[in-house]
Design a protein around this motif. Sequence first.
Motif, PDB file in Angstrom:
ATOM      1  N   GLN A  13      45.408  38.071  43.128  1.00  0.00           N
ATOM      2  CA  GLN A  13      44.982  36.723  42.773  1.00  0.00           C
ATOM      3  C   GLN A  13      43.701  36.770  41.961  1.00  0.00           C
ATOM      4  O   GLN A  13      42.859  37.676  42.140  1.00  0.00           O
ATOM      5  N   ALA A  14      43.524  35.794  41.104  1.00  0.00           N
ATOM      6  CA  ALA A  14      42.273  35.690  40.354  1.00  0.00           C
ATOM      7  C   ALA A  14      41.103  35.634  41.322  1.00  0.00           C
ATOM      8  O   ALA A  14      41.177  34.978  42.370  1.00  0.00           O
ATOM      9  N   GLY A  15      40.036  36.368  40.983  1.00  0.00           N
ATOM     10  CA  GLY A  15      38.882  36.472  41.853  1.00  0.00           C
ATOM     11  C   GLY A  15      38.945  37.659  42.803  1.00  0.00           C
ATOM     12  O   GLY A  15      37.937  37.992  43.445  1.00  0.00           O
ATOM     13  N   SER A  85      36.208  40.523  40.753  1.00  0.00           N
ATOM     14  CA  SER A  85      36.222  39.212  40.085  1.00  0.00           C
ATOM     15  C   SER A  85      37.262  39.170  38.977  1.00  0.00           C
ATOM     16  O   SER A  85      36.990  38.759  37.848  1.00  0.00           O
ATOM     17  N   LEU A  86      38.454  39.582  39.310  1.00  0.00           N
ATOM     18  CA  LEU A  86      39.506  39.693  38.306  1.00  0.00           C
ATOM     19  C   LEU A  86      39.910  38.334  37.761  1.00  0.00           C
ATOM     20  O   LEU A  86      39.920  37.323  38.489  1.00  0.00           O
ATOM     21  N   LYS A  87      40.254  38.335  36.473  1.00  0.00           N
ATOM     22  CA  LYS A  87      40.681  37.131  35.775  1.00  0.00           C
ATOM     23  C   LYS A  87      42.092  37.360  35.221  1.00  0.00           C
ATOM     24  O   LYS A  87      42.521  38.496  35.054  1.00  0.00           O
ATOM     25  N   SER A  88      42.756  36.277  34.878  1.00  0.00           N
ATOM     26  CA  SER A  88      44.094  36.417  34.294  1.00  0.00           C
ATOM     27  C   SER A  88      44.039  37.223  32.997  1.00  0.00           C
ATOM     28  O   SER A  88      44.988  37.926  32.658  1.00  0.00           O
ATOM     29  N   VAL A 121      48.511  42.887  37.254  1.00  0.00           N
ATOM     30  CA  VAL A 121      48.828  41.493  36.989  1.00  0.00           C
ATOM     31  C   VAL A 121      47.910  40.628  37.843  1.00  0.00           C
ATOM     32  O   VAL A 121      47.905  40.755  39.074  1.00  0.00           O
ATOM     33  N   VAL A 122      47.145  39.774  37.178  1.00  0.00           N
ATOM     34  CA  VAL A 122      46.235  38.878  37.876  1.00  0.00           C
ATOM     35  C   VAL A 122      46.821  37.480  37.816  1.00  0.00           C
ATOM     36  O   VAL A 122      47.020  36.919  36.731  1.00  0.00           O
ATOM     37  N   LEU A 123      47.067  36.908  38.975  1.00  0.00           N
ATOM     38  CA  LEU A 123      47.693  35.599  39.083  1.00  0.00           C
ATOM     39  C   LEU A 123      46.631  34.515  39.137  1.00  0.00           C
ATOM     40  O   LEU A 123      45.720  34.574  39.973  1.00  0.00           O
ATOM     41  N   SER A 124      46.753  33.531  38.249  1.00  0.00           N
ATOM     42  CA  SER A 124      45.741  32.466  38.210  1.00  0.00           C
ATOM     43  C   SER A 124      46.144  31.300  39.090  1.00  0.00           C
ATOM     44  O   SER A 124      47.285  31.251  39.572  1.00  0.00           O
TER      45      SER A 124
END
Length: 124
Positions: A13-15, A85-88, A121-124
């Motif tokens: 997930q994002a973040g 702190s991952l982003k899409s 894959v980062v899900l927003s």
Amino acid sequence: QVQLVESGGGLVQAGGSLRLACAASSGTFSNSTMGWFRQPPGKERVFVGAITWNGDITNYADSVKGRFTISRDDARNTMYLQMNSLKSADTAVYFCAGGRTGWPTGSPSGYAYWGQGTQVVVLS
């Protein structure tokens, strides 16, 4: 011939956070500057960060500074990419690269060896 194998990719997930690993088959890993690159869907491969053979110098792309950290464990012939702190926009296939001496350049042509990549894959 040095083989590099990435692991640790997945869905997040994002973040959130992920840690990627790059395991090298050769003992020359400890003498090599290593790097991470990524290729977003439909785009070219771009620089993420790199680390010198002794870990004294790191170099990061502006887009990941303060969020991503590269480290290495020469006893395990392994380099890591801690991603926080991952982003899409971080969604991509992540590649490790090696076989370089000197400055941790962001130019792909500066590296002799490449892994096959691991998907993030980062899900927003």
